[in-house]
Motif scaffolding. Structure first.
Motif, PDB file in Angstrom:
ATOM      1  N   THR A   1       0.820  -1.128  -0.014  1.00 21.05           N
ATOM      2  CA  THR A   1       0.015   0.145  -0.029  1.00 21.05           C
ATOM      3  C   THR A   1       0.849   1.209  -0.153  1.00 21.05           C
ATOM      4  OG1 THR A   1      -1.280  -1.226   1.363  1.00 21.05           O
ATOM      5  CG2 THR A   1      -1.941   0.917   1.340  1.00 21.05           C
ATOM      6  N   PRO A   2       0.644   2.327  -0.792  1.00 16.96           N
ATOM      7  CA  PRO A   2      -0.742   2.528  -1.246  1.00 16.96           C
ATOM      8  C   PRO A   2      -0.444   2.347  -3.002  1.00 16.96           C
ATOM      9  CG  PRO A   2       0.422   4.497  -0.776  1.00 16.96           C
ATOM     10  CD  PRO A   2       1.584   3.525  -0.322  1.00 16.96           C
TER      11      PRO A   2
ATOM     12  N   SER B   1      -0.754  -1.121  -4.452  1.00 15.02           N
ATOM     13  CA  SER B   1      -0.781  -2.590  -4.621  1.00 15.02           C
ATOM     14  C   SER B   1      -2.115  -2.310  -5.741  1.00 15.02           C
ATOM     15  CB  SER B   1      -1.799  -3.146  -3.578  1.00 15.02           C
ATOM     16  OG  SER B   1      -1.021  -3.114  -2.496  1.00 15.02           O
ATOM     17  N   GLU B   2      -3.102  -1.602  -5.959  1.00 18.12           N
ATOM     18  CA  GLU B   2      -3.786  -1.402  -7.291  1.00 18.12           C
ATOM     19  C   GLU B   2      -3.134  -1.489  -8.484  1.00 18.12           C
ATOM     20  OE1 GLU B   2      -3.717   0.818  -4.950  1.00 18.12           O
ATOM     21  OE2 GLU B   2      -5.657   1.049  -4.124  1.00 18.12           O
TER      22      GLU B   2
ATOM     23  N   ARG C   1       5.290   6.773   0.609  1.00 15.85           N
ATOM     24  CA  ARG C   1       4.196   6.589   1.869  1.00 15.85           C
ATOM     25  C   ARG C   1       5.254   7.405   3.054  1.00 15.85           C
ATOM     26  NH1 ARG C   1       2.956   0.450   3.331  1.00 15.85           N
ATOM     27  NH2 ARG C   1       4.203   0.255   5.137  1.00 15.85           N
TER      28      ARG C   1
ATOM     29  N   ILE D   1       0.626   4.242   5.719  1.00 17.50           N
ATOM     30  CA  ILE D   1       0.414   4.469   4.412  1.00 17.50           C
ATOM     31  C   ILE D   1      -0.043   5.634   3.865  1.00 17.50           C
ATOM     32  CG2 ILE D   1      -0.054   1.785   4.562  1.00 17.50           C
ATOM     33  CD1 ILE D   1      -3.008   2.457   4.640  1.00 17.50           C
TER      34      ILE D   1
ATOM     35  N   GLY E   1       1.361   8.833  -2.039  1.00 15.20           N
ATOM     36  CA  GLY E   1       0.150   8.208  -2.110  1.00 15.20           C
ATOM     37  C   GLY E   1      -1.052   8.983  -2.380  1.00 15.20           C
TER      38      GLY E   1
ATOM     39  N   GLN F   1      -3.642   7.451  -4.944  1.00 21.11           N
ATOM     40  CA  GLN F   1      -5.036   6.932  -4.691  1.00 21.11           C
ATOM     41  C   GLN F   1      -6.041   7.833  -5.344  1.00 21.11           C
ATOM     42  OE1 GLN F   1      -5.691   4.131  -2.936  1.00 21.11           O
ATOM     43  NE2 GLN F   1      -3.679   3.706  -3.091  1.00 21.11           N
TER      44      GLN F   1
END
Ligand SMILES: Cc1ncc(C[n+]2csc(CCOP(=O)(O)OP(=O)(O)O)c2C)c(N)n1
Ligand code: SF4
Lengths: 251, 351
Positions: free
Chosen positions: B31-32, B34-35, B107, B115, B171, B175
């Motif tokens: 994270t952040p 992972s997507e 992060r 995170i 991050g 996101q």
């Protein structure tokens, strides 16, 4: 008068002089690997990954495309190569410090993925290049520069048996442990190395040959005695044999 | 160019990489970002590419090394602790002169940190991180559109100089969602030909050897001097920055990435209060646009560096300004993002 060449070095060796100590088995194993590459006719599509350790120069000794991986990471580097070039033949050449200590995770996971690569694993029970420190394969009681009183199970644990550990993984298609200290062993080892390459070429999975080897320099004994020491000490600890064979017999 | 689509930051970078011709991705979840790993696992099979989840960042970066040595476009992404683990490979890849693209969605740190978004990996990104005399081309995007464009550019620049490039996001960028216009898919046949050095099998030629290594110190010094020549060219050709209301600015805010974007709001708020503020936003963090920033020191009275760290880039700002004008600093750390109001309050104190 004309001469006929009856015996010459393998094409897959570059001809660069080996830098190994007298009596060291690295050179013998190099030659066997090169002969197999020649026999399989794969020199022009072979990619090799040399390790960190005495065989760091292996990429120069072989007449194939080659690179040097960070210490222990050869299986990951080879994985990247093979995934990018699935039609090529990729092999790593690694010592016991490389494969069984710093690179344990990389070899375990490459084998477990059934990565279609071939690994030549030189187990001389010691760190050669850095001057004879203890390896995970060092025998109990064996003196090295970092186990000066002899390796003890309480302090350093037991010799690590990589062939046995990896043989439990379904991704492994060929796995054998051998030695090259006698002529008949050399011939046997050559057949094993061939199969470890065939495991890859036939797309069956990961292939590895572990070769029990000498390091006369760091064992502190002359070459002939080192061969004897290997027979009497390493062989009982590390049983020889074929652990996995999904390649089958040649027709 | 197609119409704008709404995407998440991590996914925007992933799609941009695929469109730029990246067909091999190796990574490990953290994270952040992972997507991005997840996105590549979905997308790569759809474009006949390779996705492999490595057993660690250490393995991922070395898989990258192997794949890059065959001359393909390859990428990995991670976040701070993962990028720390990759440093061994980053140094080797720089030494072996392999064109790869890294993404670090930063992060809060040090250690496991948190995170939340941060900019505290600036030193690691721009001053080394791994061992040895090497440099990465480092981009700090402020928006998803810019991240998409810089990702494509990173691949081209990496190829051009045979040097790794790094997208240093944070991050927040990873996101958030924003409308983005993607470039067309790069025709793979138009990618630079690397067959002159890549490991593809020594068919009809001398074998190629790719290493970061020579045991002879004089040879290794020569290799290093060659790298330095290359870095000189990158410094000459690749600097990028943006100025916002900087021409007449008496107070120049210096900020990059997400902080640079927030700083535009701060400039406008300050101007509303009658302060002649402007922004200098470096886009390449290495090579750092020292000369462009130094030029502003002729007219501006004060420089004000704002970061999501305890002051890492402020050292480069001071280098550029070179004592000509005062350089002040404000930052929050540990994943806290400074608000425009708190920065403005600090700024008003300064003048
Ligand atoms: C990250 C890292 N740690 C340590 C070293 C130092 N090092 C070089 S070779 C070596 C041991 C190699 O031993 P082995 O793999 O058994 O090969 P041998 O020299 O015996 O052939 C070590 C520890 C290194 N090069 N890189
Ligand atoms: S130090 Fe040992 S392993 Fe290394 S070359 Fe000499 S004998 Fe071989």
């Amino acid at each position: 008068m004309s001469y006929k060449i009856k015996f010459k070095g393998p094409e897959s060796l570059s001809g660069k002089e080996f830098t190994y100590c007298p009596g060291c088995h690295h050179g013998i194993v190099h030659r066997l690997v090169a002969e197999i590459i020649d026999e399989l006719g794969i020199r022009e599509k072979t990619l090799m990954v040399a390790p960190v350790g005495c065989s760091v120069f292996a990429y120069e000794f072989f007449d194939v495309d080659g690179t040097v991986a960070p210490h222990g990471r050869a299986p990951a580097v080879a994985t990247g190569m093979k995934r990018a070039m699935p039609e090529n033949v990729v092999f790593t050449y690694q010592g016991d410090g490389d494969l069984a200590a710093i690179g344990t995770a990389e070899i375990l996971h490459a084998a477990n993925r059934g990565e279609k690569i071939t690994t030549i694993f030189i187990n001389n029970a010691i760190y050669g290049m850095t001057g004879g420190q203890m390896a995970p394969t060092t025998l109990l009681g064996m003196k090295t520069t970092t186990s000066p009183y002899g390796r003890s199970a309480e302090n350093e644990g037991y010799p690590l048996h990589m062939a046995e550990i990896l043989s439990n993984l379904p991704g492994v298609a060929y796995l054998a442990r051998t030695k090259v200290n006698k002529p008949q062993d050399v011939l046997k080892t050559k057949k094993m190395i061939k199969k470890a390459f065939l495991a890859q070429i036939q797309g069956k999975g990961f292939g590895m040959v572990e070769v029990l080897s000498t390091c006369p320099t760091n064992w502190g004994i002359p070459p002939v005695e080192a061969n004897k020491w290997l027979e009497e000490n390493l062989v009982p600890e590390f049983p020889l044999g074929v652990y996995v064979d999904k390649v089958g017999d040649e027709k | 160019m197609a119409e704008k689509v709404m995407v998440k930051g991590t996914e925007a970078i992933g799609e941009a990489a695929i469109r730029a011709g990246c067909r091999l991705y190796f990574g490990y979840p953290i994270t952040p970002q992972s997507e991005l790993t997840e996105y590549m696992s979905r997308r790569m099979p759809q474009v006949d590419g390779v996705f492999l989840q490595a057993e660690s960042e250490v393995a991922a970066v070395n898989m990258l090394y192997g794949a890059a040595s065959t001359g393909h476009r390859v990428m990995t992404s991670t976040s701070s602790p993962g990028y720390s683990l990759m440093q061994e490979g980053v140094s080797y890849i720089a030494g072996a002169e392999l064109p790869v693209v890294f993404v670090n969605v930063v992060r809060g740190g040090p250690g496991l940190g948190d995170i939340q978004p941060a900019q505290s990996d600036y030193f690691q990104a721009t001053k080394g991180g791994g061992h040895g005399d090497y440099r990465l081309v480092v981009y700090g995007p402020e928006s998803l559109q810019e991240a998409v464009e810089l990702t494509a550019k990173a691949f081209d620049v990496a190829d051009k100089y045979r040097n790794p490039a790094l997208i240093l996001a944070d991050g927040m960028l990873g996101q958030m969602m924003e409308p983005v216009e993607f470039p067309d898919f790069r025709d793979l046949n138009t990618l630079p030909d690397h067959s002159s050095w890549a490991m593809q099998g020594a068919k009809g030629r001398e074998p190629h050897k790719i290493t970061s290594f020579d045991i002879n110190e004089y040879v290794l010094e020569k290799m290093n001097l060659r790298y330095q020549e290359k870095y000189k060219k990158i410094i000459e050709n690749e600097q990028m920055w943006e100025e916002y209301k900087a021409e007449d600015a008496e107070l120049v805010i210096v900020a990059y990435g997400t902080m640079g974007r927030i700083a535009k709001t701060i400039v406008d708020m300050a101007r509303g209060k009658g302060v002649k503020a402007g922004l200098f936003r470096p886009i390449t963090l290495w090579p750092y646009p020292y000369d462009a920033l130094a030029k502003l020191a002729d007219s501006a009275k004060l420089f004000f560096t704002v970061e999501m760290s305890m002051g890492q880039m402020v050292e480069d700002v001071k280098l550029a300004v070179n004592g000509k004008k005062p350089v002040e600093f404000y930052g929050r750390t540990g994943g806290v993002v400074p608000t425009p109001n708190e920065v403005l309050a600090k700024l008003m104190e300064l003048i």
